[in-house]
Write an enzyme that holds these catalytic residues in place. Structure first.
Site, mmCIF file in Angstrom:
data_model
loop_
_atom_site.group_PDB
_atom_site.id
_atom_site.type_symbol
_atom_site.label_atom_id
_atom_site.label_comp_id
_atom_site.label_asym_id
_atom_site.label_seq_id
_atom_site.Cartn_x
_atom_site.Cartn_y
_atom_site.Cartn_z
ATOM 1 N N ARG A 296 0.820 -1.227 0.000
ATOM 2 C CA ARG A 296 0.000 0.000 0.000
ATOM 3 C C ARG A 296 0.844 1.262 0.000
ATOM 4 O O ARG A 296 0.389 2.317 -0.445
ATOM 5 C CB ARG A 296 -0.983 -0.014 1.177
ATOM 6 C CG ARG A 296 -2.270 -0.739 0.832
ATOM 7 C CD ARG A 296 -3.024 -1.150 2.059
ATOM 8 N NE ARG A 296 -2.416 -2.321 2.668
ATOM 9 C CZ ARG A 296 -2.519 -2.671 3.929
ATOM 10 N NH1 ARG A 296 -3.215 -1.925 4.754
ATOM 11 N NH2 ARG A 296 -1.923 -3.749 4.375
ATOM 12 N N GLU B 290 5.245 -11.233 14.885
ATOM 13 C CA GLU B 290 4.694 -11.916 16.059
ATOM 14 C C GLU B 290 4.996 -13.420 15.970
ATOM 15 O O GLU B 290 5.422 -14.041 16.944
ATOM 16 C CB GLU B 290 3.189 -11.666 16.094
ATOM 17 C CG GLU B 290 2.568 -11.934 17.435
ATOM 18 C CD GLU B 290 1.076 -11.628 17.415
ATOM 19 O OE1 GLU B 290 0.623 -10.966 16.459
ATOM 20 O OE2 GLU B 290 0.392 -12.079 18.346
HETATM 21 P P1 AMP Z 1 4.538 -2.867 11.269
HETATM 22 O O1 AMP Z 1 5.759 -3.479 10.644
HETATM 23 O O2 AMP Z 1 4.070 -3.602 12.485
HETATM 24 O O3 AMP Z 1 4.703 -1.385 11.538
HETATM 25 O O4 AMP Z 1 3.361 -3.060 10.237
HETATM 26 C C1 AMP Z 1 3.263 -2.181 9.196
HETATM 27 C C2 AMP Z 1 2.635 -2.773 7.972
HETATM 28 O O5 AMP Z 1 1.579 -3.702 8.235
HETATM 29 C C3 AMP Z 1 2.058 -1.635 7.207
HETATM 30 O O6 AMP Z 1 2.678 -1.629 5.931
HETATM 31 C C4 AMP Z 1 0.574 -1.875 7.155
HETATM 32 O O7 AMP Z 1 0.182 -1.891 5.803
HETATM 33 C C5 AMP Z 1 0.329 -3.224 7.802
HETATM 34 N N1 AMP Z 1 -0.557 -3.138 8.990
HETATM 35 C C6 AMP Z 1 -0.193 -3.403 10.277
HETATM 36 N N2 AMP Z 1 -1.214 -3.260 11.131
HETATM 37 C C7 AMP Z 1 -2.266 -2.871 10.399
HETATM 38 C C8 AMP Z 1 -3.640 -2.516 10.695
HETATM 39 N N3 AMP Z 1 -4.138 -2.549 11.939
HETATM 40 N N4 AMP Z 1 -4.440 -2.138 9.666
HETATM 41 C C9 AMP Z 1 -3.960 -2.094 8.410
HETATM 42 N N5 AMP Z 1 -2.691 -2.416 8.065
HETATM 43 C C10 AMP Z 1 -1.849 -2.795 9.029
#
Ligand code: AMP
Length: 176
Positions: free
Chosen positions: A64, A101
């Site tokens: 995205r 996770e």
């Molecule tokens: P992180 O590495 O945990 O910061 O996760 C980031 C990526 O996961 C981003 O590129 C988001 O597109 C996706 N993502 C994580 N949590 C969500 C959420 N609650 N809603 C939508 N996309 C999420």
């Protein structure tokens, strides 16, 4: 100034409980993208204070992040660089793994995507734990990029992801 308020963008973000698994509240940005006025307004807010000559490359994170980074690159008149999940890029890559996770994930970038010293703006749709963005920051360091900013449409601030992103200024439009 944008004709679209951040509040209006925020109210178009759809919360989907228990997707993709129980306990996760998914922030669905497709209603923002599907409305031309809101999408353009979101781009305007995302790029607030960034001028046409401030950035050499906009980097977007699979998948995205590509949407916003590509739109930003055409607005700024600069290049777009994809950071992809491992195994998708055809040329020589740098790779960086990070913990999820359960298990781990790896992101990759072409070795010649950014030249040393180029000014880079990093964009993604959402900052959660920061693992993906932190791994991308490491990739950009390997390339010798000058990271001038990291911006997100949405930040899940309660997860503290921005602490993992180093010294570049971090901004988000909508914070939960
Ligand atoms: P992180 O590495 O945990 O910061 O996760 C980031 C990526 O996961 C981003 O590129 C988001 O597109 C996706 N993502 C994580 N949590 C969500 C959420 N609650 N809603 C939508 N996309 C999420």
């Amino acid at each position: 100034m944008s004709m679209v308020s951040v509040a209006e963008i925020e109210s178009a973000i759809r919360n989907v409980p228990d997707f993709p698994k129980p306990g996760i509240q998914f922030k669905d940005i497709t209603p923002v993208l599907a409305d031309g006025r809101l999408f353009a307004g979101a781009m305007e807010h995302l790029l607030e204070g960034v001028g046409r000559h401030d950035v050499d490359k906009v980097v977007g994170i699979d998948a995205r992040g590509f949407i916003f980074a590509a739109a930003a690159a055409t607005r700024l008149g600069c290049g777009f660089v994809p950071v992809r999940k491992k195994g998708k890029l055809p040329w020589q890559t740098h790779e960086e793994s990070y913990d999820l996770e359960y298990g781990s994930a790896t992101v990759a970038v072409h070795v010649d995507a950014v030249r040393p010293g180029e000014r880079v703006l990093l964009l993604d749709d959402l900052l959660a734990t920061g693992g993906t963005a932190a791994a991308t920051v490491s990739l950009l360091q390997k390339l010798g990029a000058r990271l001038v900013g990291i911006r997100f449409l949405i930040e899940l601030a309660f997860l503290g992801g921005r602490r993992r992103l180093g010294t570049a200024p971090v901004r988000a439009l909508v914070t939960y």
